[in-house]
Design a protein around this motif. Structure first.
Motif, mmCIF file in Angstrom:
data_model
loop_
_atom_site.group_PDB
_atom_site.id
_atom_site.type_symbol
_atom_site.label_atom_id
_atom_site.label_comp_id
_atom_site.label_asym_id
_atom_site.label_seq_id
_atom_site.Cartn_x
_atom_site.Cartn_y
_atom_site.Cartn_z
ATOM 1 N N GLU A 1 0.624 -0.986 -0.032
ATOM 2 C CA GLU A 1 0.019 -0.252 -0.070
ATOM 3 C C GLU A 1 0.884 1.346 -0.349
ATOM 4 O O GLU A 1 0.397 1.938 -0.658
ATOM 5 C CB GLU A 1 -1.008 0.392 1.260
ATOM 6 N N MET A 2 3.096 1.148 0.807
ATOM 7 C CA MET A 2 3.229 2.470 0.495
ATOM 8 C C MET A 2 3.693 2.628 -0.507
ATOM 9 O O MET A 2 3.752 3.568 -1.049
ATOM 10 C CB MET A 2 4.211 2.147 1.881
ATOM 11 N N LYS A 3 4.027 1.116 -1.496
ATOM 12 C CA LYS A 3 4.529 1.674 -2.877
ATOM 13 C C LYS A 3 3.075 2.089 -3.094
ATOM 14 O O LYS A 3 3.337 3.171 -3.583
ATOM 15 C CB LYS A 3 4.850 0.135 -2.989
ATOM 16 N N LEU A 4 2.108 1.353 -3.457
ATOM 17 C CA LEU A 4 0.982 2.136 -4.009
ATOM 18 C C LEU A 4 0.767 3.733 -4.429
ATOM 19 O O LEU A 4 0.966 4.445 -4.927
ATOM 20 C CB LEU A 4 -0.392 1.501 -4.053
ATOM 21 N N GLN B 1 2.760 5.552 -3.038
ATOM 22 C CA GLN B 1 4.224 6.374 -3.374
ATOM 23 C C GLN B 1 4.383 6.717 -5.028
ATOM 24 O O GLN B 1 4.542 7.559 -5.676
ATOM 25 C CB GLN B 1 5.495 5.767 -2.620
ATOM 26 N N GLU B 2 3.914 5.546 -5.537
ATOM 27 C CA GLU B 2 4.120 5.680 -7.143
ATOM 28 C C GLU B 2 2.975 6.059 -7.284
ATOM 29 O O GLU B 2 2.812 6.367 -8.810
ATOM 30 C CB GLU B 2 4.338 5.013 -7.370
ATOM 31 N N HIS B 3 1.505 6.153 -7.190
ATOM 32 C CA HIS B 3 0.091 6.342 -6.723
ATOM 33 C C HIS B 3 -0.276 7.127 -6.483
ATOM 34 O O HIS B 3 -1.406 6.933 -5.684
ATOM 35 C CB HIS B 3 -0.098 5.743 -7.567
ATOM 36 N N PRO B 4 -0.096 8.790 -5.941
ATOM 37 C CA PRO B 4 -0.469 9.507 -4.826
ATOM 38 C C PRO B 4 -2.088 9.061 -5.189
ATOM 39 O O PRO B 4 -2.952 9.968 -4.876
ATOM 40 C CB PRO B 4 -0.014 10.533 -5.527
ATOM 41 N N SER C 1 1.530 -0.723 -11.517
ATOM 42 C CA SER C 1 0.294 -0.163 -11.768
ATOM 43 C C SER C 1 -0.503 -1.660 -12.914
ATOM 44 O O SER C 1 -1.248 -0.661 -12.473
ATOM 45 C CB SER C 1 0.843 -0.166 -13.370
ATOM 46 N N LYS C 2 0.183 -2.139 -12.263
ATOM 47 C CA LYS C 2 -0.674 -3.794 -12.412
ATOM 48 C C LYS C 2 -1.285 -3.821 -11.517
ATOM 49 O O LYS C 2 -2.638 -4.321 -11.660
ATOM 50 C CB LYS C 2 0.031 -5.148 -13.223
ATOM 51 N N VAL C 3 -1.017 -3.582 -10.484
ATOM 52 C CA VAL C 3 -1.521 -3.821 -8.786
ATOM 53 C C VAL C 3 -2.409 -2.852 -8.564
ATOM 54 O O VAL C 3 -3.459 -3.428 -8.538
ATOM 55 C CB VAL C 3 -0.999 -4.117 -7.574
ATOM 56 N N LEU C 4 -2.624 -2.552 -9.338
ATOM 57 C CA LEU C 4 -3.993 -0.756 -9.084
ATOM 58 C C LEU C 4 -4.890 -1.210 -9.800
ATOM 59 O O LEU C 4 -6.228 -1.016 -9.668
ATOM 60 C CB LEU C 4 -2.831 0.208 -10.098
#
Lengths: 448, 448
Positions: free
Chosen positions: B385-388, B390-393, B440-443
């Protein structure tokens, strides 16, 4: 050794049955009732409220030796008689087994019978016009306002509150909410109820089928009728407060008559006096009460509606309260009374999940009765269940598990019954007619 | 035209903020508080209870123009600092966005600040030592016991109860339970809480990381710590009442010290005086209160904890109460005050499901904080979730939706967040390390 004393608050159905059983076990029982002695009131026979008595209630009455006597005052109801809006009727039996039926009984009549029995026992003392005002839960003590006095005090080894949905004993537990971690919920339906009646026929007989529970299901509202011994029926309207069918809307004669003629046309000829009854009778609320714990300090306990008020749609309110007495008696047999705290803990732990189960089942049935009984898949399911019960008497539908199998707890009946229902609805949704189905195969599918 | 008058019962956080906003709108406000003026009490600075203030609360404070002023007294907390039983610590950030953090603020300090502001307004009259005794809901009238008098009466155009979990105004609604069809539930956890403290370091600094909410999660119990402005921390033990870790068991010095040395070894050196604090401080209960309706007769309304007390595990109790004020203000803007009944109906209908949602989320977080934070899959999910974030605000985790996105309601945040969580847990359970995953795929997977 001196006899132990039990103070019981509330001489309704549950409290009086409890008093009888505890007296049979040799306890000194002091039974307080806030109302006057109903046996001395001039009750209009047959106009009283009636209730459905079934296997769980009868099992408890059998425990005190009163089952056969009570059955003399009962009218068997073998199924639901559905009245459609176009005036057709059909019977939906409660079970495929002939011996499974429920009974219409007068609440007042049954209560009087129990009071008579309690009064015969020398170790029961009944105090009428004795309204509980305060409770001292730690000391099994309560104060009562009596006819011409205030603050009469009574103390027992234990105190049991069987004082109904508005319980004063429970209120005492609420006031110690943080000490007892007293969880509590009250939940009202947005429907109320109002009672009307069908009078006996001129020859003294019944104007509609005697041995059924009648339902006029209309989707989001309904009327039901239960027979009385004198040929009359007590009708109960279950309607919302607001909206077109609401009690707040049906408040003028013109509105009311055009509504009844539209929705209850086959009923109108049987109830010539209904407008007067409608205008005079109050609207009652329909609520569920759940709470926990039911005991405090090993000295005080609540039972019956005081602990678990339910809506009336499964016909189990009185039966659940009577079962409370039977289960408490079982526990007393098993654990004795040398440690009341242990006994109370065992009792509430055994009983609370079952009280929650019948509360939830009753809410489910509210929707089923007013709406689903008209649904084709639901009707197919009921027919299939009848067939299963006829051809495989060891099979019990959900309704039968709850109503006719008292050796199974409510919680177990709910779990098993819901599981069966899911499978049955799936099975009937795939066929046009249940005659296509082989009951042995269906049974295999359901039970595995 | 004479100004309309609002009587507010309870000058805690919610009532005082409400008083300020209503006064800003030009109402005559009469604010009653049962306690004395806390600003005149000799409060030991830094020893007061602290709370988590986040975006929803700040949005409401911004509405009255006090956001920046309050932030001066806040300590940012960027994440949970987890303390394992073997003494390791690691930070689990609340969000992948640097601007998303929660704030530790003194309850007393914030309340004093709000009282100061309310008092500056000439159309607010604050009555301290004025304890509400009875309410006349239909007439927006209440009686108050004041210092040397009894039964001082106050009447408004409307009356609003912001008198907390033990609300007297709500009790008035309860007493009209059948008339209002008043649904109510109180539900206590079988855990209680007790406060301890970490004093400032000798140099006046913080003994443990300042900018975090510390947790010592131990499965079925835990301690948490929030920083105060003076270098101290307020610790809260959340333990069951019974069992080995229970407050009822940890009642002797030897038992307590051996327990703390076993379960909280890294904490013990920071709390030399904890035994005395433990023995002196009370155990508080943790309860959820839900009810409906919140208004009566278009004249009286309840708000804040009076309407929806929650357990503290989402850090949203105060924020939800402040949001009540903001939403009520929005509704007042939209519907005006020519029909209070309409306004109250709109308010409660908009707000009740959100109050239920945050109550349920807080119970979920109770289990998450004491137990799941130690679970490998849960930790992987948080890292992902942190990564998401950070990379996709534009992505918000469930925690972020609830805490950092006040424009989304609690009910919507819960629904969306739970849906995301189910998918995320499924995704992380299939990988050893989240670095294997493309964000991006996870999102795509989560949002579709």
């Amino acid at each position: 050794m001196e006899k132990k004393k039990i103070v019981i608050v509330g001489a309704g159905l549950c409290g009086t049955l409890l008093a009888i059983r505890m007296a049979q076990r040799g306890y000194e029982v002091s039974l307080h009732e806030k109302r006057s002695d109903m046996r001395k009131e001039d009750m209009a026979a047959g106009r009283s409220i009636n209730l459905a008595l079934s296997a769980r209630g009868l099992m408890a009455l059998d425990r005190v030796g009163l089952k056969e006597k009570v059955l003399e005052y009962c009218i068997p109801m073998h199924g639901r008689m559905i009245h459609t809006v176009t005036g057709e009727t059909y019977l939906s039996p409660y079970s495929g087994r002939a011996e499974d039926y429920i009974n219409s009984v007068s609440r007042g009549g049954l209560n009087c019978l129990l009071l008579d029995e309690a009064e015969k026992m020398e170790n029961v003392k009944i105090h009428f016009n004795s309204a509980c005002k305060t409770v001292d839960l730690k000391n099994a003590k309560a104060t009562f306002k009596q006819a011409n006095e205030w603050d009469v005090m009574d103390t027992g080894d234990i105190l049991i509150g069987t004082d109904g949905a508005g319980s004063v004993v429970r209120r005492g537990m609420m006031s110690r909410t943080t000490e007892l971690l007293f969880n509590y919920s009250q939940d009202f339906l947005r429907h109320g109820y109002k009672e009307l009646s069908i009078l006996p026929a001129e020859n003294g007989g019944y104007r509609i089928e005697k041995n059924a529970l009648h339902i006029w299901p209309r989707g989001s509202f309904m009327i039901i009728a239960l027979p009385n011994m004198d040929g009359s029926f007590t009708l109960t309207m279950f309607h919302p407060y607001g909206g077109d069918a609401g009690f707040n809307t049906l408040n003028k004669e013109e509105v009311l008559t055009s509504f009844f003629e539209e929705y209850y046309p086959d009923l109108v000829p049987h109830i010539p006096h209904y407008i007067e009854e409608y205008m005079n009778n109050p609207v009652g609320t329909l609520g569920t009460i759940k709470c926990y714990p039911w005991q405090a300090f090993g000295k005080s306990l609540i039972m019956g509606d005081a602990a678990h008020a339910v809506v009336p749609f499964y016909g189990q309110g009185m039966n659940a309260s009577f079962e409370d007495v039977r289960v408490f008696d079982d526990m007393l047999e098993e654990y004795g009374d040398s440690d009341w705290n242990l006994l109370f803990e065992k009792y509430q732990d055994a009983r609370a999940e079952n009280a929650n189960a019948i509360a939830d089942l009753a809410i489910d049935n509210f929707h089923e009765m007013q709406n689903k009984v008209n649904d084709p898949d639901f009707q197919k399911k009921r027919k299939l269940e009848m067939k299963l019960e006829q051809e495989h008497p060891e099979y019990y539908s959900k309704y039968s598990l709850v109503t006719f199998k008292p050796e199974l707890s409510y919680a177990e009946a709910m779990k098993k019954g819901r599981n069966q229902d899911d499978k049955l609805l799936d099975i009937v949704s795939k066929v046009q007619d249940i005659s296509e189905l082989d009951s042995s195969k269906v049974l295999d599918q359901i039970l595995n």
